[in-house]
Design an enzyme around this catalytic site. Structure first.
Site, short mmCIF file in Angstrom:
data_model
loop_
_atom_site.label_atom_id
_atom_site.label_comp_id
_atom_site.label_asym_id
_atom_site.label_seq_id
_atom_site.Cartn_x
_atom_site.Cartn_y
_atom_site.Cartn_z
CG LEU A 16 -2.04 -0.80 0.97
CD1 LEU A 16 -2.80 -0.67 2.80
CD2 LEU A 16 -2.73 -0.59 -0.11
CG ASP A 17 0.41 4.37 -3.38
OD1 ASP A 17 1.29 2.93 -3.67
OD2 ASP A 17 -0.06 4.40 -4.04
CE LYS A 18 5.82 8.50 4.28
NZ LYS A 18 7.46 9.30 4.57
#
Length: 208
Positions: free
Chosen positions: A40-42
């Site tokens: 998952l993106d930051k």
């Protein structure tokens, strides 16, 4: 062992990272052999699986296994019918050899950015200076996971993703009892359902 983690914003999905704290900082030293299943993106939130089962991880992430993941999002822009149809049918994104796979995409509420009650991505906060910017919520179901795929799909139709949360991974739903940063092991039933979704035998058969 496989855990269901409610990933908070601000952590990267990796075992180690030179510049950023990772989701593994939430786990004690004796569990540092685990690794996140995909990314998952930051600044994205939601359901993340963390495991020590390499085969399960590979099967869950293989696009040919068709394990579906569901996301909830807020985005700036106007999702015209033709834009929604383009997302559902597959988009050609720069740097990818083939269009994205067909997916489900359902638009929900419409409001203004000044009325949002979710944290906007840091690189989109300039939009908050225009309080009348129209925004919409949506859910999207994917069976693949290209880098920044949802954000790039929205950008391809003239929208800007502001917030993103993964709600489900295959048969598993984000546990509402888990606050961001909390995790728990999968139950036997959850693990069996997950392995079935990945076309793997039950755990006890796999060991035999």
């Amino acid at each position: 062992m496989t855990y269901l983690l409610h990933k908070p914003a601000g952590l990267v999905c990796a075992r180690t990272d030179r510049e950023n704290p990772t989701v593994m900082s939430l786990f004690p030293p004796e569990q540092q052999h685990l690794f996140p299943v995909g990314r998952l993106d930051k600044y994205s939130e939601g359901l993340l699986l963390v495991t020590d089962d390499g085969k399960l991880c590979r099967r869950l992430l293989d696009p040919e296994t068709h394990v579906e993941k569901r996301y909830f999002l807020w985005a700036a822009g106007d999702p015209a019918p033709e834009a929604c149809a383009a997302i559902r049918g597959g988009l050609r994104l720069q740097g990818l050899p083939a269009p994205t796979k067909p997916c489900r995409f359902e638009v929900g509420a419409h409001t203004l950015i000044s009325r949002l009650d979710v944290p906007v991505f840091p690189n989109r906060r300039a939009l908050l200076d225009a309080p009348d910017t129209p925004v919409f919520s949506a859910r999207i179901w994917l069976t693949e996971g290209k880098r920044h795929q949802i954000k790039r799909m929205l950008e391809a139709v003239g929208c800007a993703c502001l917030y993103l949360r993964r709600e489900a991974f295959g048969p598993l739903e984000l546990d509402p009892r888990l606050c961001p940063g909390q995790y728990r092991p999968l139950t036997k039933a959850e693990l069996a359902a997950l392995r079935a979704a990945a076309n793997l035998p039950p755990a006890q058969e796999a060991r035999g």
